[in-house]
Design a protein around this motif. Structure first.
Motif, PDB file in Angstrom:
ATOM      1  N   LYS A 114     -51.070  -8.983-103.335  1.00  0.00           N
ATOM      2  CA  LYS A 114     -50.040 -10.022-103.243  1.00  0.00           C
ATOM      3  C   LYS A 114     -50.691 -11.273-102.670  1.00  0.00           C
ATOM      4  O   LYS A 114     -51.467 -11.171-101.720  1.00  0.00           O
ATOM      5  N   TYR A 120     -45.416 -17.669 -99.684  1.00  0.00           N
ATOM      6  CA  TYR A 120     -45.074 -16.711 -98.631  1.00  0.00           C
ATOM      7  C   TYR A 120     -45.342 -17.223 -97.215  1.00  0.00           C
ATOM      8  O   TYR A 120     -44.797 -16.727 -96.253  1.00  0.00           O
ATOM      9  N   LEU A 131     -43.747  -8.402 -95.010  1.00  0.00           N
ATOM     10  CA  LEU A 131     -43.553  -9.024 -96.325  1.00  0.00           C
ATOM     11  C   LEU A 131     -44.726  -9.898 -96.739  1.00  0.00           C
ATOM     12  O   LEU A 131     -45.083  -9.963 -97.911  1.00  0.00           O
ATOM     13  N   TRP A 138     -51.144  -4.987 -93.847  1.00  0.00           N
ATOM     14  CA  TRP A 138     -49.874  -4.545 -94.432  1.00  0.00           C
ATOM     15  C   TRP A 138     -49.664  -3.051 -94.196  1.00  0.00           C
ATOM     16  O   TRP A 138     -48.565  -2.619 -93.840  1.00  0.00           O
ATOM     17  N   ARG A 142     -46.424  -1.442 -92.529  1.00  0.00           N
ATOM     18  CA  ARG A 142     -45.538  -0.567 -93.306  1.00  0.00           C
ATOM     19  C   ARG A 142     -45.380   0.791 -92.612  1.00  0.00           C
ATOM     20  O   ARG A 142     -44.294   1.351 -92.568  1.00  0.00           O
ATOM     21  N   ARG A 457     -45.465  -1.394-102.719  1.00  0.00           N
ATOM     22  CA  ARG A 457     -44.885  -2.563-102.060  1.00  0.00           C
ATOM     23  C   ARG A 457     -43.440  -2.801-102.468  1.00  0.00           C
ATOM     24  O   ARG A 457     -42.907  -3.901-102.303  1.00  0.00           O
ATOM     25  N   CYS A 459     -39.334  -2.673-102.338  1.00  0.00           N
ATOM     26  CA  CYS A 459     -38.420  -3.021-101.240  1.00  0.00           C
ATOM     27  C   CYS A 459     -38.163  -1.824-100.321  1.00  0.00           C
ATOM     28  O   CYS A 459     -37.730  -0.766-100.774  1.00  0.00           O
TER      29      CYS A 459
HETATM   30  C1  HEM Z   1     -30.032  -6.575-103.452  1.00  0.00           C
HETATM   31  C2  HEM Z   1     -30.790  -6.296-102.407  1.00  0.00           C
HETATM   32  C3  HEM Z   1     -32.279  -6.433-102.362  1.00  0.00           C
HETATM   33  C4  HEM Z   1     -33.163  -6.773-103.362  1.00  0.00           C
HETATM   34  C5  HEM Z   1     -32.859  -7.104-104.822  1.00  0.00           C
HETATM   35  C6  HEM Z   1     -34.488  -6.759-102.772  1.00  0.00           C
HETATM   36  C7  HEM Z   1     -35.658  -7.025-103.492  1.00  0.00           C
HETATM   37  C8  HEM Z   1     -36.924  -6.931-102.948  1.00  0.00           C
HETATM   38  C9  HEM Z   1     -38.147  -7.173-103.696  1.00  0.00           C
HETATM   39  C10 HEM Z   1     -38.227  -7.560-105.167  1.00  0.00           C
HETATM   40  C11 HEM Z   1     -39.188  -6.986-102.834  1.00  0.00           C
HETATM   41  C12 HEM Z   1     -40.678  -7.172-103.159  1.00  0.00           C
HETATM   42  C13 HEM Z   1     -41.051  -8.605-102.823  1.00  0.00           C
HETATM   43  C14 HEM Z   1     -42.483  -8.962-103.126  1.00  0.00           C
HETATM   44  O1  HEM Z   1     -43.326  -8.087-103.335  1.00  0.00           O
HETATM   45  O2  HEM Z   1     -42.774 -10.167-103.112  1.00  0.00           O
HETATM   46  C15 HEM Z   1     -38.639  -6.651-101.548  1.00  0.00           C
HETATM   47  C16 HEM Z   1     -39.386  -6.384-100.415  1.00  0.00           C
HETATM   48  C17 HEM Z   1     -38.841  -6.171 -99.168  1.00  0.00           C
HETATM   49  N1  HEM Z   1     -37.503  -6.047 -98.858  1.00  0.00           N
HETATM   50 FE1  HEM Z   1     -35.943  -6.143-100.170  1.00  0.00          FE
HETATM   51  N2  HEM Z   1     -34.383  -6.431-101.453  1.00  0.00           N
HETATM   52  C18 HEM Z   1     -33.057  -6.208-101.154  1.00  0.00           C
HETATM   53  C19 HEM Z   1     -32.531  -5.844 -99.936  1.00  0.00           C
HETATM   54  C20 HEM Z   1     -33.249  -5.667 -98.781  1.00  0.00           C
HETATM   55  C21 HEM Z   1     -32.700  -5.282 -97.508  1.00  0.00           C
HETATM   56  C22 HEM Z   1     -31.215  -4.968 -97.257  1.00  0.00           C
HETATM   57  C23 HEM Z   1     -33.742  -5.267 -96.600  1.00  0.00           C
HETATM   58  C24 HEM Z   1     -33.749  -4.937 -95.123  1.00  0.00           C
HETATM   59  C25 HEM Z   1     -32.730  -4.613 -94.398  1.00  0.00           C
HETATM   60  C26 HEM Z   1     -34.949  -5.623 -97.324  1.00  0.00           C
HETATM   61  C27 HEM Z   1     -36.215  -5.693 -96.777  1.00  0.00           C
HETATM   62  C28 HEM Z   1     -37.375  -5.870 -97.497  1.00  0.00           C
HETATM   63  C29 HEM Z   1     -38.712  -5.854 -96.893  1.00  0.00           C
HETATM   64  C30 HEM Z   1     -39.033  -5.684 -95.413  1.00  0.00           C
HETATM   65  C31 HEM Z   1     -39.628  -6.027 -97.944  1.00  0.00           C
HETATM   66  C32 HEM Z   1     -41.163  -6.060 -97.848  1.00  0.00           C
HETATM   67  C33 HEM Z   1     -41.734  -4.703 -98.176  1.00  0.00           C
HETATM   68  C34 HEM Z   1     -43.267  -4.665 -98.192  1.00  0.00           C
HETATM   69  O3  HEM Z   1     -43.893  -5.697 -98.474  1.00  0.00           O
HETATM   70  O4  HEM Z   1     -43.829  -3.592 -97.933  1.00  0.00           O
HETATM   71  N3  HEM Z   1     -34.611  -5.853 -98.646  1.00  0.00           N
HETATM   72  N4  HEM Z   1     -37.259  -6.613-101.646  1.00  0.00           N
END
Ligand code: HEM
Length: 524
Positions: A114, A120, A131, A138, A142, A457, A459
């Motif tokens: 990424k 970012y 994130l 990372w 994680r 990676r 969500c």
């Molecule tokens: C409709 C609801 C949600 C969608 C569509 C969504 C979508 C995504 C996507 C596409 C990513 C990857 C982003 C990337 O690689 O640039 C991501 C990562 C992440 N999301 Fe969500 N998300 C949602 C809800 C949530 C919620 C409710 C939380 C926390 C309470 C959350 C926390 C995170 C975190 C911490 C990451 C980073 C994970 C990592 O890099 O290991 N998300 N999300």
């Protein structure tokens, strides 16, 4: 008047510049073996193009992924297409709508990491976090963050959602038979999502009436207000320098909200640590417990990292949820037959009219199908950015079943286009139609459904979202019938015009509905 030799100098510098650009462009084209795709002056999602609409030859537009959906891939006849921009330097990107190529990219973290610079970088504002990190950093984040998302937390998410929804229906909507909202996000889903992330994320319950929220000693703003401002003004804070913000009252208030939230989070860390081992289930407490457990003694998160991750839970966790809930309610209002099917299914699961419990969640299959179909059509995160860390290749294919291998030079940007895959007719029959039942078929194409990203990676908050949303949707549809607000100026519009108006959205940080006016009528 410039002299003849000055004019000659300017013209020859210009010609030289153009020749250099053309040569760089030709080199870029041949480096990817002429794989087809558009070419524009400005880079997609670059600083300038970020604010521009699609202008042929100049910019693909700030909302290129959602605006084009699968069209660009259809046009160039491949589900991976190239995209070359010329200014400031020649840059090659690949846009992806091919499920197999996406799987290859998302499962090869070392080859396709990424990018951690723009866009970012601005998410580092409260501290390093999961994130925006990559590699070993990372992995460490994680490992410590993952246990915070536990079954105990999901049970809390469900129970808090039920409590918050009941409080909202009783206190804000009261005993009105019909409730009309001018915009579903600001009047309903955003305050609900913020309350849920505050309770189940931070262990702090918010009051619906502002005058009941006290400002604690030593603070200038309540926790609720600082949370609301930080989450709604994130773009302003990220885009504007401190001195610029300091020029206006609004800007100073935004800065104050950021400073206050940082102090609140720091106090929460100290407060929770001084309590010793107590049973809490919110994400923040779980994160502290995990970080300070013996297992992670030497790799524990620093205070800045704890705050950075907590902020990311807040930001990632509530806007995505609020917008998805709003798109869902809008689609159910536009498709009353689908709403009726959902209502009948909820009634069959909760046959005695009781409040849904966490253990009912696996039975509410139709509620989940409605969310998945909404996220397929309106994926709030529209693209996932990666780049190639080495000279490599990528396999691509098309609807005719042809295969090709594209050379991918080191430094190539990759955009996984979520609408590109979700509207790809190779995977989804009648891709523009709203048909939740497609997700009730056990063979639905899982690799072509990527609203939460895929691979290591993906969500981490997916289940948090699914839990809060299913609880809220089930409670709402059991109690209220949703319709589009009738407005005299739109009385003569066709169904397609109404659908276009109600679902009109803008791609900013996430895909956001612009104005969704709805009516909620109590069921009897
Ligand atoms: C409709 C609801 C949600 C969608 C569509 C969504 C979508 C995504 C996507 C596409 C990513 C990857 C982003 C990337 O690689 O640039 C991501 C990562 C992440 N999301 Fe969500 N998300 C949602 C809800 C949530 C919620 C409710 C939380 C926390 C309470 C959350 C926390 C995170 C975190 C911490 C990451 C980073 C994970 C990592 O890099 O290991 N998300 N999300």
């Amino acid at each position: 008047m410039p002299s003849g030799s000055q004019l000659l100098l300017v013209v020859s510098t210009g010609v030289l510049f153009i020749i250099k650009k053309v040569l760089a462009y030709l080199r870029a084209v041949s480096a990817i073996r002429n794989h087809p795709g558009p070419c524009t002056l400005l880079a997609a999602k670059g600083k300038v193009a970020f604010f521009l609409p699609a202008i042929p030859g100049i910019s693909v537009g700030h909302d290129c992924h959602f605006a084009q959906k699968h069209d660009v891939f259809q046009y160039y006849k491949w589900d991976v297409c190239s995209y070359i921009s010329l200014w400031p330097s020649v840059k090659t990107s690949l846009f992806l709508a091919d499920a197999a190529a996406i799987k290859e990219v998302t499962s090869s973290r070392a080859r396709f990491p990424k990018p951690t610079g723009e866009p970012y970088k601005s998410l580092r504002i409260f501290g390093p976090n999961i994130l925006i990190s990559e590699g070993e950093e990372w992995k460490r984040h994680r490992k410590i963050v993952a246990p915070a998302f536990s079954d105990r937390n999901y049970k809390m998410v469900w129970d808090e959602t039920v409590r918050i929804a009941n409080g909202f229906f009783d206190t804000v909507w009261g005993d009105r038979e019909v409730v009309v909202v001018d915009h579903c996000v600001s009047d309903f889903t955003l305050p609900i999502a913020l309350s849920i992330i505050s309770a189940a994320g931070f262990g702090k319950r918010l009051e619906w009436k502002d005058d009941l929220t006290p400002i604690p000693q030593g603070h200038k703003m309540s926790f609720k207000e600082s949370l609301e401002i930080v989450s709604s003004k994130f773009i302003n804070r990220a885009a504007l320098a401190d001195w610029w913000l300091n020029l206006t009252g609004d800007g100073r208030r935004i800065q104050l909200a950021y400073d206050e939230l940082a102090v609140y989070m720091s106090e929460m860390i100290k407060g929770r640590l001084s309590m010793g081992k107590r049973e809490h289930s919110d994400l923040f407490s779980n994160l502290l417990a995990s970080s300070f457990s013996e297992e992670f003694e030497t790799t524990a998160l620093t205070e800045a990292e704890l705050i950075g991750n907590t902020f990311i839970f807040l930001l990632a966790g509530h806007e995505t949820t609020a917008h998805t809930l709003c798109f869902t309610f809008a689609l159910l209002a536009l498709y009353p037959d689908e709403q009726e099917i959902l209502f009948q299914h909820i009634k069959s699961v909760l046959s005695d009219g009781r409040t849904p419990e966490h253990k009912d969640m696996p039975l509410l299959t139709h509620s989940m199908a409605v969310f998945y179909e909404t996220l397929r059509l309106y994926p709030v995160a529209t693209f996932i950015a990666k780049h190639s860390a080495e000279d490599t290749t990528l396999n691509a294919s098309n609807i005719r079943g042809e295969q090709t291998t594209i050379p991918v030079p080191k430094g190539t940007e990759l955009h996984i286009s979520i609408p590109g895959v979700h509207y790809n007719p190779r995977y989804w029959e009648d891709p523009h139609a709203f048909k939740p039942s497609r997700f009730l078929n056990p063979d639905w194409p899982r690799d072509a459904f990527i609203p939460f990203s895929v691979g290591p990676r993906a969500c981490i908050g997916r289940k948090f979202f699914e839990t809060e949303s299913i609880a809220l949707l089930t409670m709402l549809v059991a109690k209220y019938k949703i319709t589009v607000k009738e407005e005299p100026q739109f009385a003569s519009e066709t169904f397609e015009q109404r659908k276009g108006r109600v679902l009109k959205s803008r791609e900013v940080l996430t895909l956001r509905p612009i104005r969704v006016p709805l009516t909620f009528s109590r069921r009897h």
